[in-house]
Design an enzyme around this catalytic site. Sequence first.
Site, PDB file in Angstrom:
ATOM      1  CB  CYS A  56       9.519   5.241  11.597  1.00 21.44           C
ATOM      2  SG  CYS A  56       9.033   3.539  11.881  1.00 21.44           S
ATOM      3  CB  SER A 144      10.504  -1.867  16.351  1.00 23.71           C
ATOM      4  OG  SER A 144       9.132  -2.205  16.300  1.00 23.71           O
TER       5      SER A 144
HETATM    6  N1  LIG Z   1       7.526  -4.486  11.822  1.00 28.08           N
HETATM    7  C1  LIG Z   1       8.346  -3.387  11.649  1.00 28.08           C
HETATM    8  C2  LIG Z   1       7.628  -2.270  10.932  1.00 28.08           C
HETATM    9  C3  LIG Z   1       8.536  -1.140  10.560  1.00 28.08           C
HETATM   10  C4  LIG Z   1       7.897  -0.230   9.514  1.00 28.08           C
HETATM   11  O1  LIG Z   1       6.836  -0.534   8.947  1.00 28.08           O
HETATM   12  N2  LIG Z   1       8.552   0.919   9.249  1.00 28.08           N
HETATM   13  C5  LIG Z   1       8.056   1.847   8.229  1.00 28.08           C
HETATM   14  C6  LIG Z   1       8.163   3.277   8.674  1.00 28.08           C
HETATM   15  S1  LIG Z   1       7.035   3.742   9.908  1.00 28.08           S
HETATM   16  C7  LIG Z   1       8.947   1.800   7.008  1.00 28.08           C
HETATM   17  O2  LIG Z   1      10.158   1.816   7.126  1.00 28.08           O
HETATM   18  N3  LIG Z   1       8.333   1.780   5.830  1.00 28.08           N
HETATM   19  C8  LIG Z   1       9.020   1.848   4.589  1.00 28.08           C
HETATM   20  C9  LIG Z   1       8.340   1.013   3.532  1.00 28.08           C
HETATM   21  O3  LIG Z   1       7.449   0.241   3.856  1.00 28.08           O
HETATM   22  O4  LIG Z   1       8.751   1.162   2.382  1.00 28.08           O
HETATM   23  C10 LIG Z   1       8.846  -2.964  13.011  1.00 28.08           C
HETATM   24  O5  LIG Z   1       8.040  -2.827  13.946  1.00 28.08           O
HETATM   25  O6  LIG Z   1      10.053  -2.817  13.153  1.00 28.08           O
END
Ligand SMILES: N[C@@H](CCC(=O)N[C@@H](CS)C(=O)NCC(=O)O)C(=O)O
Length: 323
Positions: A56, A144
């Site tokens: 990720c 993040s």
């Molecule tokens: N706003 C978050 C976004 C994090 C994010 O979208 N992570 C994705 C992986 S790249 C995730 O865990 N997705 C799982 C899902 O949506 O079910 C950040 O920047 O921390």
Amino acid sequence: MSTTATKQQPEITKWASKDGEFRRQVSSFRDFVSRDKNARFAAEPDRYHLYISWACPWAHRTAIVRQLKGLDKIIGLSVVDFLLLDKGWKFSSSEETPGAIPDNVNNANYIREIYFKANPDYEGRFTVPVLWDKKNATIVSNESSEIIRMFNEEFNDYIDEDKKSLNYYPENLRKDIDELNEWVYDTVNNGVYKSGFATKQTAYENHVYPLFKSLDRIEKILAENEYLVANTFTEADIRLWTTIVRFDPVYVGHFKCNLKTIEKDYPNILRWARQIYQKAGVADTVNMHHIKHHYYESHSQINPTGVVPVSNGPDLSKPIIKS
Ligand SMILES: N[C@@H](CCC(=O)N[C@@H](CS)C(=O)NCC(=O)O)C(=O)O
């Protein structure tokens, strides 16, 4: 079946809305660790634990700052399996999946269990990164961009002397960093997802052209500067870099971002990418196996065969040629 498993959750496999547009959910845990010893989330060694995926790009930012600031000595790490299937991110042993680090804090099998531990009524997506507080047994943050700010400053009392002065969000550059982050986030970091998850031609084209317009703009900045803001290595570089590392091996093919490639068309971005990759500790945060296998095997609506392409993109360990 546990009560948590029967809750109505957004379907993991559905990424785009009816209009064919991908919309990223706003993070819901937004507390801050503070150097103030009386704060609810006071900085302390061995109190916080970071959950990430090597795949990720958002989680990758937090792994980089943890490494650069030497926080690996005082903030623990768990790494999920690269496969993101119906129940969300899952933990595996390092024998099953090399590079995975099981959850030895909450002993969870899935990331969703950690969210429900923090809030049994949680209804959002189960995303990484997650910063966990062992003392209050809750999530501090799942955003993040905010976790890297905490790592940047709040733990300075507990890290090695030579790491204290490293500051990726210096006061005098904040305005410029924020300004750059905004368009880079929208058109590049998220732009690749909005292009790749689009389910209608217009939705895809509405994002893929602005993405390359921004890459052209970045190439120009880096033709004249070593780093994005004020020739200084800042969080703006870290935030963009995790997308660039994935660009040629994943986004060009899988997300159809194929007007140009970093290797052939963006010599200054490539030089800059190598420069960051070659900083002590950064290469250890890049797991190309997790990255490629995550995207190509988890998004079956885009790649139903699950075949993973062979190239890892440009070799970032090569000596840097300054133009
Ligand atoms: N706003 C978050 C976004 C994090 C994010 O979208 N992570 C994705 C992986 S790249 C995730 O865990 N997705 C799982 C899902 O949506 O079910 C950040 O920047 O921390």
